[in-house]
Design a protein around this motif. Structure first.
Motif, PDB file in Angstrom:
ATOM      1  N   LYS A 103     108.035  -2.869  21.426  1.00 15.75           N
ATOM      2  CA  LYS A 103     109.124  -3.311  22.308  1.00 15.75           C
ATOM      3  C   LYS A 103     110.485  -2.856  21.797  1.00 15.75           C
ATOM      4  O   LYS A 103     111.439  -3.626  21.760  1.00 15.75           O
ATOM      5  CB  LYS A 103     109.099  -4.829  22.451  1.00 15.75           C
ATOM      6  N   LYS A 104     110.602  -1.610  21.410  1.00 14.77           N
ATOM      7  CA  LYS A 104     111.875  -1.100  20.912  1.00 14.77           C
ATOM      8  C   LYS A 104     112.931  -1.138  22.017  1.00 14.77           C
ATOM      9  O   LYS A 104     112.641  -1.020  23.198  1.00 14.77           O
ATOM     10  CB  LYS A 104     111.707   0.329  20.404  1.00 14.77           C
ATOM     11  N   GLY A 105     114.193  -1.287  21.589  1.00 17.68           N
ATOM     12  CA  GLY A 105     115.291  -1.266  22.530  1.00 17.68           C
ATOM     13  C   GLY A 105     115.740  -2.629  23.007  1.00 17.68           C
ATOM     14  O   GLY A 105     116.603  -2.733  23.871  1.00 17.68           O
ATOM     15  N   PHE A 108     115.454  -8.437  20.280  1.00 14.82           N
ATOM     16  CA  PHE A 108     114.479  -9.194  19.514  1.00 14.82           C
ATOM     17  C   PHE A 108     113.793  -8.293  18.486  1.00 14.82           C
ATOM     18  O   PHE A 108     113.882  -7.071  18.547  1.00 14.82           O
ATOM     19  CB  PHE A 108     113.437  -9.822  20.439  1.00 14.82           C
ATOM     20  N   SER A 109     113.094  -8.898  17.554  1.00 15.57           N
ATOM     21  CA  SER A 109     112.418  -8.144  16.496  1.00 15.57           C
ATOM     22  C   SER A 109     111.349  -7.234  17.078  1.00 15.57           C
ATOM     23  O   SER A 109     110.608  -7.615  17.992  1.00 15.57           O
ATOM     24  CB  SER A 109     111.785  -9.102  15.485  1.00 15.57           C
ATOM     25  N   ASP A 110     111.249  -6.031  16.516  1.00  9.07           N
ATOM     26  CA  ASP A 110     110.211  -5.086  16.928  1.00  9.07           C
ATOM     27  C   ASP A 110     108.831  -5.521  16.451  1.00  9.07           C
ATOM     28  O   ASP A 110     107.820  -5.180  17.064  1.00  9.07           O
ATOM     29  CB  ASP A 110     110.495  -3.694  16.370  1.00  9.07           C
ATOM     30  N   TRP A 129     104.069  -6.703  23.721  1.00 10.58           N
ATOM     31  CA  TRP A 129     104.313  -8.116  24.053  1.00 10.58           C
ATOM     32  C   TRP A 129     105.813  -8.287  24.281  1.00 10.58           C
ATOM     33  O   TRP A 129     106.578  -8.589  23.386  1.00 10.58           O
ATOM     34  CB  TRP A 129     103.823  -8.988  22.905  1.00 10.58           C
ATOM     35  N   ASN A 130     106.216  -8.071  25.522  1.00 12.48           N
ATOM     36  CA  ASN A 130     107.646  -8.098  25.854  1.00 12.48           C
ATOM     37  C   ASN A 130     107.802  -8.586  27.284  1.00 12.48           C
ATOM     38  O   ASN A 130     107.881  -7.791  28.217  1.00 12.48           O
ATOM     39  CB  ASN A 130     108.257  -6.703  25.672  1.00 12.48           C
TER      40      ASN A 130
END
Length: 230
Positions: A103-105, A108-110, A129-130
């Motif tokens: 979930k980069k970008g 929240f934490s990757d 999981w995003n």
């Protein structure tokens, strides 16, 4: 002593006190490591084309555990996997599990980290999981589930996917092992334990989350029972 393959709406410290040393083969836990959702009302509620997928109630018992909790956990369990280990001031073993949320970008934490004494190296599990973006399966977690109607319903602010626990139990638990989850939350660990054939006990202190988890497990087992009969 409490019965196996049951979950209880109670303080996990009182629950663990009922078991002898080393009773559980493995503890897989996700204790709260920050305070916030219980003060902000409904946390992240959103409405999509397929309905409300986040509707988290306020919890009046959201407490960050201290040393006494981790000492008791290590007393009753031969081995442990503790999520959020980087947020706690405690001397964990050197093994680490990294859950890459793909979930980069976002702000929240990757990834999320877990400490474990099962090994002294680092293991990686990838599962998207995003929000509405969720992985397809344990094997294809980095690929988005195409049909969002099949996504897991989010019923808890720190919910983890069933696939994460599927992967844990496939690799680090055998059928018949005794597994403990002290902070049951959404009950994802319980569903995975049911599928893995391990003997499971879970504790959840919040009555609202406990009731939601119980209903989720009942719905899941009812559906799978019908599937197995056809």
């Amino acid at each position: 002593m409490l019965e196996l393959n049951q979950c209880y709406n109670m303080d996990c410290m009182k629950g663990m006190a009922q078991f002898p040393d080393g009773f559980f083969d493995l503890a897989v836990v996700d204790p709260p490591y920050f305070s916030g959702p219980e003060r902000r009302g409904y946390y992240g509620s959103k409405v999509s084309k397929i309905g409300v997928y986040r509707d988290y109630p306020v919890s009046p018992v959201w407490e960050i555990p201290g040393r006494a909790y981790f000492d008791e956990l290590r007393r009753v369990a031969k081995h442990y996997i503790v999520w959020g280990c980087n947020y706690f001031s405690y001397e964990f073993a050197s093994g680490r599990i990294v859950w890459d949320k793909c979930k980069k970008g976002t702000s929240f934490s990757d990834c999320e980290l877990a400490a474990t004494d099962l090994f002294n190296t680092v293991r990686l599990f990838r599962f998207m999981w995003n929000g509405m973006l969720q992985g397809k399966s344990v094997a294809e977690g980095h690929i988005m589930q195409g049909n969002k109607k099949l996504n897991e319903q989010r019923i808890h602010p720190t919910q983890k996917p069933v696939a994460l626990y599927d992967w844990i139990f496939q690799n680090y638990a055998a059928p018949g092992c005794r597994v403990l989850d002290t902070h049951l939350g959404s009950g994802s660990s319980r569903i995975a334990a049911y599928e893995a054939g391990v003997d499971f006990i879970g504790f959840e202190i919040d009555p609202i989350y406990y009731a939601a988890e119980e209903q989720r497990f009942l719905d899941y087992t009812s559906q799978t029972s019908l599937f197995h009969l056809t």
